[in-house]
Design a protein around this motif. Sequence first.
Motif, short mmCIF file in Angstrom:
data_model
loop_
_atom_site.label_atom_id
_atom_site.label_comp_id
_atom_site.label_asym_id
_atom_site.label_seq_id
_atom_site.Cartn_x
_atom_site.Cartn_y
_atom_site.Cartn_z
N ARG A 91 63.98 11.40 20.07
CA ARG A 91 63.66 11.24 21.63
C ARG A 91 64.31 12.19 22.49
N GLU A 92 65.15 12.64 22.11
CA GLU A 92 66.03 13.48 22.94
C GLU A 92 65.50 15.31 23.00
N GLU A 93 64.20 15.22 22.42
CA GLU A 93 63.48 16.52 22.47
C GLU A 93 62.99 17.04 23.52
N ASP A 94 62.63 16.19 24.60
CA ASP A 94 62.07 16.45 25.74
C ASP A 94 62.88 17.16 26.85
N SER A 95 63.34 18.28 26.62
CA SER A 95 64.49 18.88 27.34
C SER A 95 63.42 19.67 28.31
N TYR A 96 64.03 20.31 29.41
CA TYR A 96 63.33 21.13 30.49
C TYR A 96 62.56 22.48 29.70
N ILE A 97 63.47 23.05 28.61
CA ILE A 97 62.76 24.11 28.22
C ILE A 97 61.72 23.81 27.25
N SER A 98 61.72 22.76 26.42
CA SER A 98 60.57 22.32 25.70
C SER A 98 59.41 21.83 26.39
N GLU A 99 59.67 21.15 27.52
CA GLU A 99 58.41 20.97 28.50
C GLU A 99 57.78 22.16 29.01
N THR A 100 58.53 22.88 29.54
CA THR A 100 58.10 24.38 29.87
C THR A 100 57.46 24.83 28.84
N PHE A 101 57.79 25.00 27.59
CA PHE A 101 57.27 25.63 26.47
C PHE A 101 55.84 24.97 26.25
N LYS A 102 55.64 23.65 26.40
CA LYS A 102 54.60 22.85 26.20
C LYS A 102 53.59 23.16 27.00
N ARG A 103 53.84 23.24 28.60
CA ARG A 103 53.09 23.75 29.62
C ARG A 103 52.63 24.95 29.50
N ALA A 104 53.21 25.89 29.07
CA ALA A 104 52.76 27.45 28.95
C ALA A 104 51.93 27.31 27.73
N CYS A 105 51.96 26.48 26.72
CA CYS A 105 51.08 26.60 25.42
C CYS A 105 49.63 26.09 25.99
N VAL A 106 49.66 25.19 26.78
CA VAL A 106 48.20 24.53 27.51
C VAL A 106 47.93 25.57 28.11
N VAL A 107 48.64 26.25 29.04
CA VAL A 107 47.85 27.11 30.09
C VAL A 107 47.41 28.32 29.18
N SER A 108 48.05 28.65 27.92
CA SER A 108 47.90 29.84 27.34
C SER A 108 46.44 29.42 26.51
N PHE A 109 46.40 27.93 25.83
CA PHE A 109 45.22 27.58 25.24
C PHE A 109 43.78 27.81 26.17
N ALA A 110 44.16 27.46 27.27
CA ALA A 110 42.81 27.20 28.16
C ALA A 110 42.50 28.65 28.53
N LEU A 111 43.46 29.35 28.85
CA LEU A 111 42.92 30.82 29.26
C LEU A 111 42.28 31.58 28.03
N SER A 112 42.91 31.33 26.81
CA SER A 112 42.19 31.90 25.58
C SER A 112 40.98 31.57 25.40
N ILE A 113 40.63 30.33 25.61
CA ILE A 113 39.39 29.89 25.35
C ILE A 113 38.32 30.70 26.24
N LEU A 114 38.68 30.79 27.56
CA LEU A 114 37.60 31.70 28.45
C LEU A 114 37.61 33.09 27.97
N PHE A 115 38.58 33.52 27.57
CA PHE A 115 38.92 35.06 27.14
C PHE A 115 38.03 35.34 25.96
N ILE A 116 37.91 34.20 24.97
CA ILE A 116 37.19 34.41 23.87
C ILE A 116 35.52 34.61 24.30
N GLN A 117 35.37 33.71 25.20
CA GLN A 117 33.77 33.73 25.66
C GLN A 117 33.67 35.20 26.28
N LEU A 118 34.43 35.62 27.11
CA LEU A 118 34.28 36.89 27.71
C LEU A 118 34.20 38.04 26.44
N VAL A 119 35.32 37.85 25.63
CA VAL A 119 35.02 39.05 24.64
C VAL A 119 33.68 38.72 23.81
N LYS A 120 33.03 37.63 23.63
CA LYS A 120 32.09 37.25 22.94
C LYS A 120 30.79 37.99 23.76
#
Length: 165
Positions: free
Chosen positions: A83-112
Amino acid sequence: MTKEKKIASYAQLLDSLMQKVAIAIILMIIIRGIGLTEFFISPDLYGNLYYLQIALKIGLFVLILPVFINFLRLKFRGQCDIREEDSYISETFKRACVVSFALSILFIQLVKKTAAHYATDLPTPVFIGAIEIFSLSVFCITYFYLIYRDSREGQGDDFTGEQDQ
């Protein structure tokens, strides 16, 4: 007291692992970029870059392996609380993953759309590599930006301390 110390060291180790993974992703971007040059430069020049790519892969392995081994050692010895895994760095890591995934979907459509009209002569690995590089780059930029922004917010303005006194 000892239990808290073990958990604190586990959290520090997890933060260290997350930061090193982000740095390793930068190395992965460079490695993938070198791999894409195969389609655009002469085979002789690419042959020389191939050795650089191998050296970067070894560096990537050396960067991550020690922290990862320590992380697994603590995890399997039961010296950490899951339960102690939710540190500041891991939360920031998760937020960056979400942003990267969302923008990657848009980029895939642009590349297509772009590939269908303007770049029909390029092989498929070029497009896949471009999408990988974009996704990893967005992740790294977002991750380091969030860490920088949050660290700057914690510092405040230099003049606020003087006005409050």
